[in-house]
Every structure is written in C-alpha cells, then in structure tokens.
Design a protein around this motif. Structure first.
Motif, PDB file in Angstrom:
ATOM      1  N   ASP A   1     -21.831  22.846 -43.757  1.00 26.13           N
ATOM      2  CA  ASP A   1     -23.089  23.529 -43.467  1.00 26.13           C
ATOM      3  C   ASP A   1     -23.278  23.590 -41.952  1.00 26.13           C
ATOM      4  OD1 ASP A   1     -25.735  24.366 -43.136  1.00 26.13           O
ATOM      5  OD2 ASP A   1     -26.412  23.372 -44.967  1.00 26.13           O
ATOM      6  N   VAL A   2     -22.945  24.722 -41.373  1.00 22.51           N
ATOM      7  CA  VAL A   2     -22.987  24.867 -39.920  1.00 22.51           C
ATOM      8  C   VAL A   2     -24.417  24.707 -39.394  1.00 22.51           C
ATOM      9  CG1 VAL A   2     -22.442  26.398 -37.983  1.00 22.51           C
ATOM     10  CG2 VAL A   2     -20.962  26.348 -39.983  1.00 22.51           C
ATOM     11  N   SER A   3     -25.412  25.109 -40.190  1.00 18.95           N
ATOM     12  CA  SER A   3     -26.801  24.965 -39.753  1.00 18.95           C
ATOM     13  C   SER A   3     -27.195  23.495 -39.615  1.00 18.95           C
ATOM     14  CB  SER A   3     -27.743  25.673 -40.735  1.00 18.95           C
ATOM     15  OG  SER A   3     -27.739  25.056 -42.012  1.00 18.95           O
ATOM     16  N   LYS A   4     -26.666  22.640 -40.479  1.00 20.36           N
ATOM     17  CA  LYS A   4     -26.943  21.205 -40.379  1.00 20.36           C
ATOM     18  C   LYS A   4     -26.145  20.580 -39.239  1.00 20.36           C
ATOM     19  CE  LYS A   4     -28.272  20.371 -45.191  1.00 20.36           C
ATOM     20  NZ  LYS A   4     -27.955  19.648 -46.457  1.00 20.36           N
ATOM     21  N   GLU A   5     -24.887  21.015 -39.080  1.00 23.16           N
ATOM     22  CA  GLU A   5     -24.077  20.499 -37.982  1.00 23.16           C
ATOM     23  C   GLU A   5     -24.696  20.874 -36.636  1.00 23.16           C
ATOM     24  OE1 GLU A   5     -21.307  18.529 -38.357  1.00 23.16           O
ATOM     25  OE2 GLU A   5     -21.867  18.558 -40.484  1.00 23.16           O
ATOM     26  N   TYR A   6     -25.349  22.024 -36.574  1.00 19.97           N
ATOM     27  CA  TYR A   6     -25.965  22.525 -35.344  1.00 19.97           C
ATOM     28  C   TYR A   6     -27.029  21.561 -34.815  1.00 19.97           C
ATOM     29  CZ  TYR A   6     -28.507  25.877 -32.341  1.00 19.97           C
ATOM     30  OH  TYR A   6     -29.125  26.525 -31.292  1.00 19.97           O
ATOM     31  N   LYS A   7     -27.647  20.807 -35.720  1.00 17.40           N
ATOM     32  CA  LYS A   7     -28.708  19.875 -35.324  1.00 17.40           C
ATOM     33  C   LYS A   7     -28.158  18.593 -34.701  1.00 17.40           C
ATOM     34  CE  LYS A   7     -31.646  21.618 -39.057  1.00 17.40           C
ATOM     35  NZ  LYS A   7     -32.295  21.299 -40.353  1.00 17.40           N
ATOM     36  N   LYS A   8     -26.841  18.383 -34.824  1.00 15.87           N
ATOM     37  CA  LYS A   8     -26.213  17.183 -34.267  1.00 15.87           C
ATOM     38  C   LYS A   8     -25.750  17.442 -32.832  1.00 15.87           C
ATOM     39  CE  LYS A   8     -24.148  16.073 -38.801  1.00 15.87           C
ATOM     40  NZ  LYS A   8     -22.852  15.836 -39.497  1.00 15.87           N
ATOM     41  N   ASP A   9     -25.488  16.378 -32.122  1.00 15.31           N
ATOM     42  CA  ASP A   9     -24.828  16.510 -30.826  1.00 15.31           C
ATOM     43  C   ASP A   9     -23.441  17.119 -31.062  1.00 15.31           C
ATOM     44  OD1 ASP A   9     -22.870  15.233 -28.661  1.00 15.31           O
ATOM     45  OD2 ASP A   9     -24.896  15.271 -27.815  1.00 15.31           O
ATOM     46  N   PRO A  10     -22.994  18.049 -30.203  1.00 18.41           N
ATOM     47  CA  PRO A  10     -21.681  18.672 -30.413  1.00 18.41           C
ATOM     48  C   PRO A  10     -20.548  17.674 -30.609  1.00 18.41           C
ATOM     49  CG  PRO A  10     -22.870  19.867 -28.732  1.00 18.41           C
ATOM     50  CD  PRO A  10     -23.714  18.658 -29.067  1.00 18.41           C
ATOM     51  N   ALA A  11     -20.621  16.517 -29.961  1.00 17.16           N
ATOM     52  CA  ALA A  11     -19.557  15.516 -30.087  1.00 17.16           C
ATOM     53  C   ALA A  11     -19.485  14.922 -31.488  1.00 17.16           C
ATOM     54  CB  ALA A  11     -19.766  14.400 -29.068  1.00 17.16           C
ATOM     55  N   GLU A  12     -20.559  15.095 -32.273  1.00 18.66           N
ATOM     56  CA  GLU A  12     -20.603  14.516 -33.612  1.00 18.66           C
ATOM     57  C   GLU A  12     -20.414  15.566 -34.712  1.00 18.66           C
ATOM     58  OE1 GLU A  12     -24.364  12.598 -33.816  1.00 18.66           O
ATOM     59  OE2 GLU A  12     -23.851  11.042 -32.352  1.00 18.66           O
ATOM     60  N   ARG A  13     -20.269  16.813 -34.340  1.00 19.52           N
ATOM     61  CA  ARG A  13     -20.212  17.889 -35.330  1.00 19.52           C
ATOM     62  C   ARG A  13     -18.827  18.035 -35.954  1.00 19.52           C
ATOM     63  NH1 ARG A  13     -23.140  22.748 -31.906  1.00 19.52           N
ATOM     64  NH2 ARG A  13     -25.052  21.591 -31.384  1.00 19.52           N
ATOM     65  N   LEU A  14     -18.824  18.635 -37.134  1.00 22.55           N
ATOM     66  CA  LEU A  14     -17.592  19.086 -37.781  1.00 22.55           C
ATOM     67  C   LEU A  14     -17.503  20.596 -37.573  1.00 22.55           C
ATOM     68  CD1 LEU A  14     -17.798  17.133 -41.172  1.00 22.55           C
ATOM     69  CD2 LEU A  14     -16.387  16.569 -39.179  1.00 22.55           C
ATOM     70  N   PHE A  15     -16.320  21.069 -37.199  1.00 21.05           N
ATOM     71  CA  PHE A  15     -16.128  22.485 -36.891  1.00 21.05           C
ATOM     72  C   PHE A  15     -15.085  23.099 -37.830  1.00 21.05           C
ATOM     73  CE2 PHE A  15     -17.509  20.491 -32.917  1.00 21.05           C
ATOM     74  CZ  PHE A  15     -18.549  21.329 -32.540  1.00 21.05           C
ATOM     75  N   PRO A  16     -15.510  23.988 -38.725  1.00 18.48           N
ATOM     76  CA  PRO A  16     -14.548  24.652 -39.628  1.00 18.48           C
ATOM     77  C   PRO A  16     -13.680  25.675 -38.881  1.00 18.48           C
ATOM     78  CG  PRO A  16     -16.830  24.822 -40.422  1.00 18.48           C
ATOM     79  CD  PRO A  16     -16.888  24.392 -39.010  1.00 18.48           C
ATOM     80  N   VAL A  17     -12.438  25.786 -39.314  1.00 22.05           N
ATOM     81  CA  VAL A  17     -11.522  26.793 -38.781  1.00 22.05           C
ATOM     82  C   VAL A  17     -10.883  27.506 -39.967  1.00 22.05           C
ATOM     83  CG1 VAL A  17      -9.434  27.239 -37.435  1.00 22.05           C
ATOM     84  CG2 VAL A  17     -10.998  25.411 -36.735  1.00 22.05           C
TER      85      VAL A  17
END
Length: 239
Positions: free
Chosen positions: A89-105
């Motif tokens: 869920d990119v919208s939920k990841e967006y609320k985290k600090d970028p260093a803690e996010r998961l990024f789909p490819v």
C-alpha cells in the motif's frame, strides 16, 4: 394500539442487530470480489504505463506473462517480504520516513519469451491541489527514458488539475529523459499550456491551463520517487 416505550426501544435494537448482521455478512461475502477488483485495477495501471490495453484484453494473463515484481528498500536492496509487490500500500508507505518504506518494482518484458527486461515500472505518490495524487512511471532499461506514465487523483478540479488522468497529458512524457550528465533532474510540467515544442527541452512537458498547483504536485511527486529508486537503478546498472 399504542406501544410502550420499552417495546419501541427493543424493536429498534432488534432491527439494528438484524441489519448489522446482514451488512456484516454482505461485507464478508464481497471481500474476495473487492480484493480481486482492486488487484485487477492495480495491474491495469501498471501495464497502462507501458502499453495500450483494449477492453477485450485478458489483463491478468498479460500481466502474468510480462511482469516480474520485487520489493526494495531505499538503499536499493531487494527485501524478502511476505507481502507481494502488488499488495504494498503505497499510500501507507508514504506516511513513513523514506528510509523505512517498502518500494515495489515491476519489471516488464515486451515478449514473454525474452529474458531481457524492457522497462522498469515504479509507483509514485504525492499531493495535488486538493488531495492525494498517484500513478506509475515506466523507465526504459537505460533508466533515463520515460516509456510511459499514468496519473490518478482523488479530488483535483474537473477540467483543470483532473486532466492529469487524460491520455493526451500523460503521453507528453513519453520519450522524455530524467537524467542529465549522470544526475537526476526528472521531468517538469511547465506553468501554463500550449508552449511551442521547440521552446521545451528534454526535461520539460507542456502544462495544464489553470492547474499550476496540481502540476507542481506532479513535479514534486515524480522527482521524489525517482530519487527514492536511484540506488536500486544504480545497482541494476552495476554502478
């Protein structure tokens, strides 16, 4: 005959229980169908960044044959997660600090029999004038040329900022370049519209009349997310 107050209260409570139960059953019964609909829509958007889809296309079949997916972190490392890239869920990841996010490819092969990845598709997410905006950008395997892009929004103004969903606006990005002299510069949507083609450089696209703030949001979103994926892109290139 006039009913007592206790009867009315009990009747109302009974109806609440019955209606609530029916709604709960409906929600449970529709859960799988809703998940399938969300999954189909996500895969349509991902594919839409790299190819035209017809109403008659079997999206799930095309997706299974042409897309490989993985999840990475801000350092470009592939993350072993139980959650498929399509379900991040990119919208939920967006609320985290970028260093803690998961990024789909999402890695696209134009030919199912080919071993070569033709394009890399990544999600983008940000804020428009009134609410959130998002989409997917596909880069060719040079990690510089935009193969295609799709945008969506929650509440931009019809006829103005909401035009980011129009194919004509999105196609302005095709073939544009995001790097210059080895540095990320992204692609900027200009203020105003109907700029002569010869007046725009390789990192600019025409804007949308009356939608400067939405365009600013698109610019910020695109550059930010391309930046988040730079470590991954560099690792794939072997830099």
């Amino acid at each position: 005959m006039r009913q007592s107050n206790s009867y009315i209260v009990l009747f109302a409570l009974g109806m609440c229980v019955v209606v609530g139960g029916l709604l709960s059953l409906a929600a449970v019964g529709l859960k799988d169908a809703q998940k399938k609909a969300r999954d189909l829509d996500t895969k349509k958007q991902i594919l839409g960044a790299v190819r035209e889809l017809k109403d008659t296309d079997d999206v799930l079949k095309i997706y299974a044959e042409s897309i490989q997916s993985e999840v990475v972190d801000i350092e470009g490392n592939v993350v072993d997660t139980s959650i498929p890239a399509e379900e991040i869920d990119v919208s939920k990841e967006y609320k985290k600090d970028p260093a803690e996010r998961l990024f789909p490819v999402f890695k696209y092969k134009g030919s199912p029999s080919s071993e070569e990845i033709d394009a890399y598709i990544v999600p983008i997410y940000g804020s428009g004038l009134w609410d959130k905006i998002w989409g997917f950008v596909a880069l060719k395997n040079d990690f510089n040329t935009i193969e295609g892009i799709v945008f969506d929004h929650k509440g931009e103004t019809p006829g103005l900022g909401a035009r980011i969903t129009e194919k004509e606006v999105q196609q302005r990005y095709n073939g544009k370049h995001v790097m210059e002299n080895g540095q990320l510069v992204s692609v900027t949507m200009l203020k105003g519209e109907k700029h002569p083609l010869e007046s725009m450089n390789d990192h600019q696209v025409d804007g949308m009349s009356g939608a400067t703030l939405t365009a600013d949001g698109v610019n910020d979103m695109l550059k930010a997310y391309l930046g988040y994926y730079q470590a991954y892109f560099n690792k794939v290139k072997g830099m």
